[in-house]
Design a protein around this motif. Structure first.
Motif, short mmCIF file in Angstrom:
data_model
loop_
_atom_site.label_atom_id
_atom_site.label_comp_id
_atom_site.label_asym_id
_atom_site.label_seq_id
_atom_site.Cartn_x
_atom_site.Cartn_y
_atom_site.Cartn_z
N PRO B 168 39.86 97.26 -6.23
CA PRO B 168 40.89 98.16 -5.70
C PRO B 168 41.98 97.44 -4.92
O PRO B 168 43.01 98.04 -4.62
CB PRO B 168 40.10 99.13 -4.81
CG PRO B 168 38.81 98.47 -4.52
CD PRO B 168 38.54 97.51 -5.64
N PRO B 171 47.08 94.69 -7.23
CA PRO B 171 48.36 95.35 -6.95
C PRO B 171 48.39 96.76 -7.53
O PRO B 171 47.92 97.01 -8.63
CB PRO B 171 49.38 94.47 -7.66
CG PRO B 171 48.71 93.16 -7.84
CD PRO B 171 47.25 93.41 -7.92
N LYS B 172 48.94 97.68 -6.76
CA LYS B 172 49.07 99.07 -7.20
C LYS B 172 50.42 99.24 -7.90
O LYS B 172 51.11 98.28 -8.18
CB LYS B 172 48.95 100.00 -6.00
CG LYS B 172 47.70 99.76 -5.18
CD LYS B 172 46.71 100.87 -5.37
CE LYS B 172 45.50 100.70 -4.49
NZ LYS B 172 44.25 100.70 -5.25
N SER B 173 50.78 100.48 -8.11
CA SER B 173 51.98 100.78 -8.90
C SER B 173 53.24 100.15 -8.32
O SER B 173 53.44 100.09 -7.10
CB SER B 173 52.20 102.29 -8.95
OG SER B 173 51.07 102.89 -9.52
N ASP B 174 54.09 99.70 -9.21
CA ASP B 174 55.38 99.14 -8.82
C ASP B 174 56.38 100.29 -8.66
O ASP B 174 56.63 101.03 -9.60
CB ASP B 174 55.85 98.19 -9.92
CG ASP B 174 57.15 97.50 -9.55
OD1 ASP B 174 57.71 97.84 -8.49
OD2 ASP B 174 57.59 96.63 -10.33
N PRO B 175 56.93 100.45 -7.46
CA PRO B 175 57.88 101.55 -7.28
C PRO B 175 59.26 101.27 -7.89
O PRO B 175 60.15 102.10 -7.83
CB PRO B 175 57.97 101.67 -5.76
CG PRO B 175 57.64 100.32 -5.24
CD PRO B 175 56.69 99.69 -6.23
N HIS B 176 59.39 100.07 -8.46
CA HIS B 176 60.72 99.65 -8.94
C HIS B 176 60.57 99.18 -10.39
O HIS B 176 60.82 98.01 -10.71
CB HIS B 176 61.21 98.51 -8.03
CG HIS B 176 62.61 98.06 -8.30
ND1 HIS B 176 63.67 98.92 -8.31
CD2 HIS B 176 63.10 96.81 -8.56
CE1 HIS B 176 64.78 98.22 -8.56
NE2 HIS B 176 64.46 96.95 -8.73
N PRO B 177 60.13 100.07 -11.27
CA PRO B 177 59.82 99.63 -12.64
C PRO B 177 61.04 99.61 -13.52
O PRO B 177 62.08 100.21 -13.22
CB PRO B 177 58.86 100.71 -13.12
CG PRO B 177 59.32 101.95 -12.42
CD PRO B 177 59.91 101.51 -11.10
N LEU B 178 60.91 98.90 -14.62
CA LEU B 178 61.91 98.96 -15.68
C LEU B 178 61.70 100.25 -16.47
O LEU B 178 60.72 100.96 -16.26
CB LEU B 178 61.75 97.77 -16.61
CG LEU B 178 61.87 96.41 -15.96
CD1 LEU B 178 61.46 95.33 -16.94
CD2 LEU B 178 63.30 96.19 -15.48
N GLY B 179 62.56 100.48 -17.41
CA GLY B 179 62.42 101.67 -18.24
C GLY B 179 61.18 101.56 -19.12
O GLY B 179 60.50 100.54 -19.11
N PRO B 180 60.93 102.60 -19.91
CA PRO B 180 59.81 102.56 -20.84
C PRO B 180 59.97 101.36 -21.77
O PRO B 180 61.06 100.82 -21.94
CB PRO B 180 59.92 103.86 -21.60
CG PRO B 180 60.78 104.74 -20.77
CD PRO B 180 61.67 103.84 -19.98
N ASP B 181 58.85 100.96 -22.40
CA ASP B 181 58.84 99.74 -23.22
C ASP B 181 60.00 99.69 -24.19
O ASP B 181 60.66 98.68 -24.34
CB ASP B 181 57.53 99.65 -23.99
CG ASP B 181 56.38 99.37 -23.03
OD1 ASP B 181 56.69 99.00 -21.88
OD2 ASP B 181 55.23 99.55 -23.42
#
Lengths: 934, 191
Positions: B168, B171-181
């Protein structure tokens, strides 16, 4: 690889940018707060997005007002409880796990007598003992408290009398437990024993020493704590109905049986503020209680809810031991911890009321329920607790799910010298619901109709009003019945099984949050408030006072926020434990938390979302109408490649407004009638359920085994199906315990004989049958995403389903709970003698031959199914009130349409003429304040 | 003060850590574990062996610590719920209790985990009936046991397959993601 911010803020050409894309060629730096496991935004999970907003999720009952907040993140998905890792690692801190530096151990001296005056208490020996830091008695705390403001009748410790064995007399705190016990034993109390009352019927009589004195509001000189009378409808029609089943029920008292004994820690900090750590379902009412008892303002107190090791209603009163810990800590200047042993848990009780219920179910020759007549006498034990409400719930909660011709209820709650009864899962509705459903089974048999069909042909439709004015919005009752009928193989099994094997059905109806808060001051105070806080890290902190007692309220509120903001659950953190940081939520009672708290959370999340969307608008240049909030990313509807990350938008919003916070509150809409008691049982929504149970009855020993149960519950919308199923199965477990084995046994001298988990028989894993949980979603128009409660309602139907299955197996109508082998064996013997059968193995088994009404009811049920569907999808918006089935016009007052239609909450002498009715006798007394009128 | 029964030195290994405490000679193991060793994950539910919340492993055997004198456990290897996980990696039984809804209020959970972990050590592929027999001494008031049995079944298969629960602290979710694949696709149409 996350995108970073540009090197030169202010030179970025923000004004020119309209496509949301960055200006190429500028160097990226890491974004503060970014980084993580999944650098790509996930596509929307359209399986969970409703049709009305372009998803694939079917909506047989039409759209919902919250559909547009659905992002497909977590709602409707089975997710583990957000606090489960604490629980499975042993790191969850329950009441007794709070250990402060310098703690003292508190012990409570309890009454050995059922009822006695305290002549004197001598604490000098205890005080003089080495290692003892403080001793307190009733004199240290003279202020009253109680969970309901109208019936405050408790003190931290006895003032002048003790009212039950185990009542609190004094308390001590010492350096360790052994010293505290020694000191407790050194306290000398001189009692004058008073004649005690143990049978609830004795409580109806005048007494020389009423257990409480309510002054001018006291009802005669009796021990009647509360009495209720409600008469609605066509009573004459009911009385002349051809099919009648009357029964007289005796149900034992129950304890919640949570595994964690009560425990509390109190500490006054150097600034003079009190913090109380306690496993409480209702921290807010404790907060008020502490303030009243200690004579300090509420802002001087921080109530810290620990993890709660099971509540089920048993940890929802402000408790005297919580006051004692605070008093001892104040006197001693040190933190004080009190933890109960298992026996003490039974002394404080607040479990299900022992009750005697006379139930009449009437049906007319058209197969309609002409009326339900109930007389419920309930044994409140020594204190009022929630009893005021329980007295109402025993009657008013069977005005649905069926349409009835008349409703005649007399109820009374009496004080006796037993540990106090209170609220327990299915509060007040369980025993009388069982009696109603067994009665319905019996009249169906008299009419020669299938009890399933009879029920299906008499249901109130969605968007209707009950006979006493409750507003029913969504109902999935019909679907519940249909599903259990199909999955259990009802049509093949009912009345076709051999002797000793049986199948039975029962239904339930319960409130999803009580319409009025317990404290009506100030009147418009919200029921639930949620604050959200979002900082530069992009995560969202939820501040809520909702008490997670294991039902998963933290998870539900996290899901609601996660769904609206399209953030994964790991970006949401819940702060719900301390009154210092949590806005007021009224607590975990009356199945209100999911409904009210999630509604507040949705409002707060929408406010936060709007602020972030506004920032995204400024960044991308696209109006929020054409922006989609996706997984951690806001993008242009027609070109998902154009967009900003959640974090980027959050930073922009903070740059613009400085702080990013939001809050939402929920209060119930105005509803209900105006008669006295109209608010009891009023709720913004109701849950419905139908269960089928199969039993094996050993006719020679009276032993009953439940072999399987099909449990369909309408929870509106399962926000978390895993948790809903857990609630359904858990409710079955508790209900099965009540129907077969659990009871608080009082001996001949009134002493509680089984204050332990060995003799108080909770079902073990071996007795527990397979339960097939079936979720029905009726999409409540006001519920959060359509949700209603799932915590208490699912308990109700299992009791009558089992009782009716026992009848199907051996032809004996149960009217006493629990159905222990000794009780059932006696009934079987009696039944054999009555019908002159020597060997119980030769007992005749009831069989079913459909009568002429069967086909009529089948057709009516089919017609009603169509009617209900049209009302469900709101194609038919005509008003519907209980009575339409009997030919009334819903838009005119009933009394104008039928002579003799009654709507009364005060009885006339004729109403009380029947001397066999028990609770009705409570009305034979005159309140002291009205005596002058005589 | 109560006449002391006389204090004695008590040694045992608790969760692979040697402990030495001065305890009353009549001290109950549950009290020693909670008040002196500090393993508060061992829960006190009834003090009389009815609820199973206080179960611990003594030399690999599940025992109720409320019915056990500390003396009896002298020199033994004790494992409490705190000792099940491997660092931050939960024991499969812990992971599955969380995932299958085996824990609601969580108070009985440590006891259930201990007896189920012992079962899985002995029997890697228990039937539902065998699981029920293993947990028969434990009371749960919330779940109705069904999801607990599910959890044990799940954990058995997880353990057999050698799967390790996630860490646990990863690293948890990235709040600054790129767009969908594939950003050219409209959301959802990848299905």
């Amino acid at each position: 690889m996350a995108k970073g911010y540009r090197q030169a803020p202010g030179k970025s050409g923000d004004k020119k940018r309209t496509d949301g894309k960055r200006v190429a060629g500028q160097q990226d730096f890491g974004v503060p707060g970014s980084g993580g496991s999944n650098p790509h935004s996930n596509l929307q999970d359209l399986d969970y997005v409703p049709e009305s907003v372009g998803g694939w999720k079917k909506q047989p009952r039409g759209p919902h007002v919250h559909d547009r907040h659905i992002t497909g993140m977590t709602i409707g998905k089975s997710v583990p409880l957000v606090d489960s890792n604490w629980k499975v690692t042993g790191q969850a801190e329950y009441g007794d796990d709070i250990r402060l530096q310098g703690e003292l151990i508190g012990k409570i001296l309890r009454s050995p007598h059922h009822y006695a005056k305290i002549r004197s208490i001598d604490v000098s020996a205890a005080e003089a003992m080495e290692g003892v830091f403080a001793v307190a008695t009733g004199q240290d705390s003279v202020n009253k408290f109680g969970v309901l403001p109208v019936t405050k009748d408790e003190h931290a410790m006895a003032q002048d009398k003790v009212r039950h064995v185990g009542d609190l007399v004094a308390c001590v705190c010492a350096i360790d437990e052994a010293t505290a016990i020694e000191a407790m034993n050194a306290i000398i109390v001189d009692y004058e024993v008073l004649p005690s009352i143990h049978d609830m019927e004795d409580g109806l009589k005048d007494s020389e020493h009423p257990i409480h004195d309510r002054g001018k509001y006291h009802i005669g000189e009796s021990n009647v704590q509360k009495r209720v009378f409600q008469q609605f409808g066509d009573l004459d029609g009911m009385k002349s109905a051809p099919f009648v089943h009357e029964s007289d029920w005796e149900t034992a008292g129950l304890h919640h049986g949570f595994t964690e004994p009560h425990a509390v820690v109190a500490h006054w900090d150097p600034a003079g503020r009190l913090t109380v750590w306690t496993p409480q379902q209702v921290p807010h009412y404790l907060h008020r209680g502490l303030s009243a008892v200690l004579d300090i303002p509420m802002h001087q107190i921080n109530v810290h809810r620990t993890f709660v090791g099971g509540g089920f209603g048993g940890k929802s009163d402000p408790f005297p031991h919580e006051m004692c810990a605070a008093i001892l800590a104040r006197k001693s200047g040190r933190p004080v911890r009190i933890n109960f042993d298992r026996e003490e848990v039974y002394w404080i009780n607040r479990g299900r009321h022992p009750s005697r219920i006379q139930m009449g179910v009437f049906a007319d020759d058209e197969g309609r329920i002409a009326g339900i007549e109930t007389d419920a006498l309930i044994d409140g034990g020594a204190f009022a607790s929630f009893g005021h409400v329980t007295t109402y719930y025993n009657g008013v909660l069977h005005t649905a799910p069926y349409e009835i011709g008349a409703f005649n209820y007399t109820g009374a709650r009496v004080w006796t010298n037993k540990p106090a009864s209170g609220a327990m899962r299915g509060h007040g509705a369980v025993n009388s619901r069982c009696a109603v459903e067994v009665g319905i089974d019996a009249v169906s048999e008299q009419m020669n109709v299938d009890p399933m069909t009879f029920r299906l042909a008499n249901l109130l439709p969605p968007h209707s009003r009950t006979i006493t004015g409750f507003r029913v919005t969504s109902t999935g009752m019909r679907e519940c019945l249909a599903k259990v009928r199909e999955q259990s193989g009802w049509d093949e099994k009912f009345r076709n099984l051999p002797l000793g094997k049986g199948i039975g059905v029962g239904c339930g109806f319960f409130i999803s949050g009580s319409g009025l808060p317990i404290h009506w001051d100030p009147e418009n105070f919200p029921h639930a408030t949620v604050h959200l806080q979002c900082d530069m890290d992009g995560g969202v902190t939820v501040h809520t006072g909702a008490a997670d007692i294991g039902q998963g309220s933290d998870t539900a509120v996290a899901q609601a926020v996660s769904e609206v903001l399209a953030l994964p659950l790991d970006m949401i953190r819940i702060r719900s434990k301390e009154s210092d940081t949590a806005p007021v939520d009224l607590g975990s009672y009356s199945s209100r938390v999911t409904f009210m708290n999630c509604n507040a959370a949705i409002k707060a999340a929408c406010e936060l979302r709007d602020k972030v969307m506004k920032a995204a608008w400024e960044i991308t240049g696209y109006n929020p109408d054409v922006l989609v909030l996706g997984d951690r990313r806001i993008y242009y509807k027609h070109d998902p490649a154009v967009g900003v990350s959640w974090l980027e938008a959050v930073h922009k919003a903070q740059a613009d407004v400085g702080s990013l916070i939001a809050s939402g509150a929920y209060r119930t809409p105005p509803m209900g009638g105006v008669h006295k008691g109209a608010a009891a049982g009023l709720a913004p929504a109701y849950s419905f359920s139908a269960y089928v149970a199969e039993v094996d009855v050993d006719v020679e020993t009276g032993f009953v085994k439940i072999t399987k149960a099909w449990a369909a519950h309408d929870c509106g919308k399962a926000l978390n199906p895993l948790a809903v199923k857990g609630q359904i199965i858990g409710s079955c477990h508790m209900g099965m315990g009540q129907v077969l084995s659990e009871e608080m046994k009082y001996g001949r001298d009134g002493h509680l004989m089984n204050p332990d988990l060995l003799d108080y028989k909770i079902m073990s894993v071996h007795e527990m049958p397979d339960v097939v949980p079936i979720i029905v979603e009726s999409n409540d128009p006001e519920g959060p995403f359509g949700a209603k409660e799932a915590g208490e309602g699912p308990l109700l139907p299992i009791l009558p389903a089992v009782c009716n299955a026992i009848y199907d197996a051996i032809g004996i109508r149960i009217n006493e709970l629990p159905v222990t082998p000794d009780r059932l064996h006696k009934r079987i013997e009696k039944h054999c003698r009555k019908i002159k059968v020597d060997d119980p193995l030769d007992l005749p088994v009831p069989r079913f031959e459909p009568g002429p009404l069967q086909q009529v009811l089948v057709e009516r049920a089919e017609a009603h199914a169509k009617r209900d569907h049209l009302r469900d999808i709101q194609e038919d918006r005509s008003s519907y009130v209980n009575g339409v089935l009997f030919g009334f016009d819903p838009d005119k007052p009933m009394a104008e349409q039928k002579e003799g239609w009654r709507e009364a909450v005060v009885p006339t002498p004729q109403d009380l003429a029947d001397p066999s009715k028990r609770a009705a006798r409570a009305w034979g007394h005159v309140e002291r304040r009205h005596r002058g009128d005589e | 003060m109560l006449p002391s029964a006389g204090k004695e030195t008590w040694n045992a290994s608790v969760n692979e850590e040697q402990h030495e405490h001065l305890v009353e000679s009549n001290a109950i193991l549950l009290d020693v574990l909670r008040d002196q060793v500090g393993t508060l994950g061992v829960k006190r539910g009834c003090d009389m062996g009815t609820c199973g919340c206080c179960a611990v492993l003594i030399d690999g055997e599940p025992r109720l610590s409320c019915l056990c004198l500390a003396k009896e456990a002298q020199g033994t290897q004790i494992v409490t719920v705190e000792g099940l996980a491997d660092g931050h990696h939960l024991h499969p039984i812990q992971q599955c209790f969380a995932e299958a809804g085996g824990s609601q209020c969580g108070f009985c959970t440590p006891g259930f985990l201990i007896v189920s972990a012992a079962l899985l050590d002995e029997n890697p592929e228990p039937s539902r009936d065998e699981i029920k027999c293993a947990i028969e001494g434990n009371l749960c008031r919330c779940t109705g046991y069904q999801q607990i049995v599910d959890a044990v079944e799940m954990a058995a298969s997880m353990k057999r397959n050698g799967a390790i629960p996630p860490n646990p602290t990863d690293p948890k979710s990235d709040p600054h993601p790129l767009g969908p694949d594939d950003p050219s696709l409209p959301p959802g149409s990848s299905k």
